[in-house]
Structures are given as structure tokens and as C-alpha cells.
Design an enzyme around this catalytic site. Structure first.
Site, PDB file in Angstrom:
ATOM      1  N   GLU A  91       2.769  35.424   0.610  1.00 46.62           N
ATOM      2  CA  GLU A  91       3.498  36.078  -0.483  1.00 46.62           C
ATOM      3  C   GLU A  91       3.492  35.274  -1.777  1.00 46.62           C
ATOM      4  O   GLU A  91       3.668  35.836  -2.859  1.00 46.62           O
ATOM      5  CB  GLU A  91       4.927  36.413  -0.070  1.00 46.62           C
ATOM      6  CG  GLU A  91       5.822  35.207   0.150  1.00 46.62           C
ATOM      7  CD  GLU A  91       7.238  35.600   0.521  1.00 46.62           C
ATOM      8  OE1 GLU A  91       8.157  34.902   0.060  1.00 46.62           O
ATOM      9  OE2 GLU A  91       7.417  36.587   1.257  1.00 46.62           O
ATOM     10  N   ARG A 101       0.855  -1.179   0.000  1.00 44.57           N
ATOM     11  CA  ARG A 101       0.000   0.000   0.000  1.00 44.57           C
ATOM     12  C   ARG A 101       0.895   1.234   0.000  1.00 44.57           C
ATOM     13  O   ARG A 101       1.750   1.372   0.876  1.00 44.57           O
ATOM     14  CB  ARG A 101      -0.909   0.047   1.234  1.00 44.57           C
ATOM     15  CG  ARG A 101      -1.842  -1.149   1.377  1.00 44.57           C
ATOM     16  CD  ARG A 101      -2.962  -1.079   0.344  1.00 44.57           C
ATOM     17  NE  ARG A 101      -3.903  -2.165   0.530  1.00 44.57           N
ATOM     18  CZ  ARG A 101      -4.055  -3.165  -0.339  1.00 44.57           C
ATOM     19  NH1 ARG A 101      -3.310  -3.225  -1.428  1.00 44.57           N
ATOM     20  NH2 ARG A 101      -4.949  -4.101  -0.116  1.00 44.57           N
ATOM     21  N   GLU A 102       0.740   2.084  -0.992  1.00 42.31           N
ATOM     22  CA  GLU A 102       1.438   3.365  -1.006  1.00 42.31           C
ATOM     23  C   GLU A 102       0.515   4.383  -0.358  1.00 42.31           C
ATOM     24  O   GLU A 102      -0.646   4.506  -0.749  1.00 42.31           O
ATOM     25  CB  GLU A 102       1.805   3.762  -2.430  1.00 42.31           C
ATOM     26  CG  GLU A 102       2.825   2.810  -3.021  1.00 42.31           C
ATOM     27  CD  GLU A 102       3.169   3.098  -4.477  1.00 42.31           C
ATOM     28  OE1 GLU A 102       4.221   2.600  -4.913  1.00 42.31           O
ATOM     29  OE2 GLU A 102       2.412   3.797  -5.164  1.00 42.31           O
ATOM     30  N   GLU A 108      -7.545  30.927   7.629  1.00 45.81           N
ATOM     31  CA  GLU A 108      -7.597  30.855   6.165  1.00 45.81           C
ATOM     32  C   GLU A 108      -8.705  31.744   5.610  1.00 45.81           C
ATOM     33  O   GLU A 108      -8.528  32.397   4.577  1.00 45.81           O
ATOM     34  CB  GLU A 108      -7.779  29.408   5.695  1.00 45.81           C
ATOM     35  CG  GLU A 108      -6.569  28.536   5.930  1.00 45.81           C
ATOM     36  CD  GLU A 108      -5.342  28.953   5.114  1.00 45.81           C
ATOM     37  OE1 GLU A 108      -5.499  29.578   4.038  1.00 45.81           O
ATOM     38  OE2 GLU A 108      -4.222  28.667   5.556  1.00 45.81           O
ATOM     39  N   PRO A 161      -9.536   8.276  -0.089  1.00 44.95           N
ATOM     40  CA  PRO A 161      -9.259   7.299   0.970  1.00 44.95           C
ATOM     41  C   PRO A 161      -8.461   6.068   0.532  1.00 44.95           C
ATOM     42  O   PRO A 161      -7.944   5.352   1.376  1.00 44.95           O
ATOM     43  CB  PRO A 161     -10.645   6.896   1.469  1.00 44.95           C
ATOM     44  CG  PRO A 161     -11.575   7.236   0.371  1.00 44.95           C
ATOM     45  CD  PRO A 161     -10.964   8.395  -0.367  1.00 44.95           C
ATOM     46  N   GLU A 166      -5.097  12.279   4.251  1.00 43.13           N
ATOM     47  CA  GLU A 166      -5.576  13.630   4.520  1.00 43.13           C
ATOM     48  C   GLU A 166      -7.040  13.622   4.954  1.00 43.13           C
ATOM     49  O   GLU A 166      -7.866  12.885   4.414  1.00 43.13           O
ATOM     50  CB  GLU A 166      -5.441  14.504   3.264  1.00 43.13           C
ATOM     51  CG  GLU A 166      -5.928  15.925   3.473  1.00 43.13           C
ATOM     52  CD  GLU A 166      -5.806  16.793   2.235  1.00 43.13           C
ATOM     53  OE1 GLU A 166      -5.952  17.999   2.380  1.00 43.13           O
ATOM     54  OE2 GLU A 166      -5.550  16.255   1.132  1.00 43.13           O
ATOM     55  N   GLU A 200      -7.621  34.686   3.012  1.00 42.89           N
ATOM     56  CA  GLU A 200      -8.020  34.621   1.606  1.00 42.89           C
ATOM     57  C   GLU A 200      -9.119  35.605   1.230  1.00 42.89           C
ATOM     58  O   GLU A 200      -9.170  36.055   0.088  1.00 42.89           O
ATOM     59  CB  GLU A 200      -8.435  33.193   1.242  1.00 42.89           C
ATOM     60  CG  GLU A 200      -7.261  32.230   1.301  1.00 42.89           C
ATOM     61  CD  GLU A 200      -7.565  30.855   0.773  1.00 42.89           C
ATOM     62  OE1 GLU A 200      -8.673  30.626   0.230  1.00 42.89           O
ATOM     63  OE2 GLU A 200      -6.676  29.982   0.890  1.00 42.89           O
TER      64      GLU A 200
END
Length: 178
Positions: free
Chosen positions: A137, A36-37, A91, A113, A118, A95
């Protein structure tokens, strides 16, 4: 049947600024082994800012992997161990220049998944107040305001391709009865 895979070993294959990748050996349910990667990422947060008139603020930015400008809601990467609620508020301010008086957690999303660890935390921001953007920046984007109902149409007709943005728009529309 108990669905599970047991990690037998893990080897770091790539260490980057944003994520790392390991190649793990796992034992499958039938006793066989497989690889599994796994992409290891600290996670992210997205915030859908909604006005009192049910309009939302989106950002347009160039996304290098696709070579195009995408429509997304404000979002960003967390640092390992960072509080996702605070990251989202930061954020949103960076933004769009917005702060909010109401901040509602809409849940978490696993973007990919099959190989990515993440987790993206999704928030709805209401009671907006406006200041000025505080972009990094190396961050370049345009902010636009659109009716939430139009954003739903844009999701459904394929104009908004970003998954976290699609989910946030559809959850918010459902929650607000739009």
C-alpha cells in the site's frame, strides 16, 4: 599477514524498522583498538526478469534519500531468516506481476562492506508469465520493458545508478552473450 579484527564489545546505538546500528570496539592486527559503526540489515533480493527477446523489466520509483526517480530491477528486503529465493519470487510478482519458469541464482553482493552487513542476492528470471502487480500500500512504481543491450548502455553512461541493478544487468548480459 593475517587480516582480521577481533570484536571486543558492541553497543546498540539505533534500533529501527529496517535496520539497526551498533558501535563496536575492535582489536586491530597491531594490537591497537578502534571503533566500527555497523549497520545490521536482514538482506535483500533483486531479480532481473528477461524476456525471450532479451528485454528486461525495470521499475522506476522515487527514492527519497536522493530526491529522484531511479531505474532499478525488482527487489525487496528480506525478513530475518527468510529464504532469499522465495523472497525474490514474491518481489518479482508484487512489483511486476511476473512469475517465471526458470530462476537462476547469480550470486550475492555486499553493497557497502565497510559498514553495512547487508547481503543482496541476485537472480535471473526467464520463462516469464504475466499477471497483475500486487504492490504494497505504500509502494508506488512504474514498470518498463527495455532491451538488455540498451540497459547495458544505460549502466555504462550513468543513467542507471543503482548498484544491484548495474551488477545484475552486466552479469546477465555476460551470461547471455550480449
Amino acid at each position: 599477514m593475517v587480516l582480521n579484527e577481533k570484536k571486543l564489545s558492541s553497543e546498540l546505538k539505533y534500533e529501527g524498522l529496517i535496520f539497526n546500528i551498533t558501535r563496536d570496539t575492535v582489536e586491530l592486527i597491531n594490537g591497537n583498538t578502534a571503533f566500527r559503526e555497523v549497520l545490521h540489515h536482514p538482506g535483500g533480493v533483486c531479480v532481473i526478469p528477461v524476456t525471450d527477446n532479451n528485454e528486461i523489466y525495470v521499475v522506476k520509483q522515487f527514492r527519497y534519500p536522493f530526491g529522484e526517480v531511479t531505474t532499478e530491477i525488482p527487489a525487496g528486503k528480506m525478513e530475518y531468516g527468510e529464504n532469499h529465493a522465495e523472497c525474490g519470487k514474491r518481489e518479482l510478482l508484487e512489483e511486476t506481476g511476473c512469475t517465471c519458469s526458470e530462476y537462476i541464482y547469480l550470486g550475492e553482493v555486499y553493497p557497502v562492506p565497510a559498514y553495512d552487513k547487508e547481503i543482496i542476492h541476485v537472480y535471473l528470471a526467464k520463462g516469464l508469465s504475466f499477471g497483475s502487480q500486487q504492490l504494497d500500500e505504500d509502494e508506488f512504481l512504474n514498470v518498463e520493458k527495455i532491451p538488455l543491450s540498451d540497459a547495458v548502455d544505460m549502466v555504462m553512461n550513468g543513467q542507471i545508478k543503482d548498484s544491484k541493478t548495474q551488477i545484475a544487468i552486466l552479469k546477465t548480459a555476460r551470461l547471455l552473450g550480449i
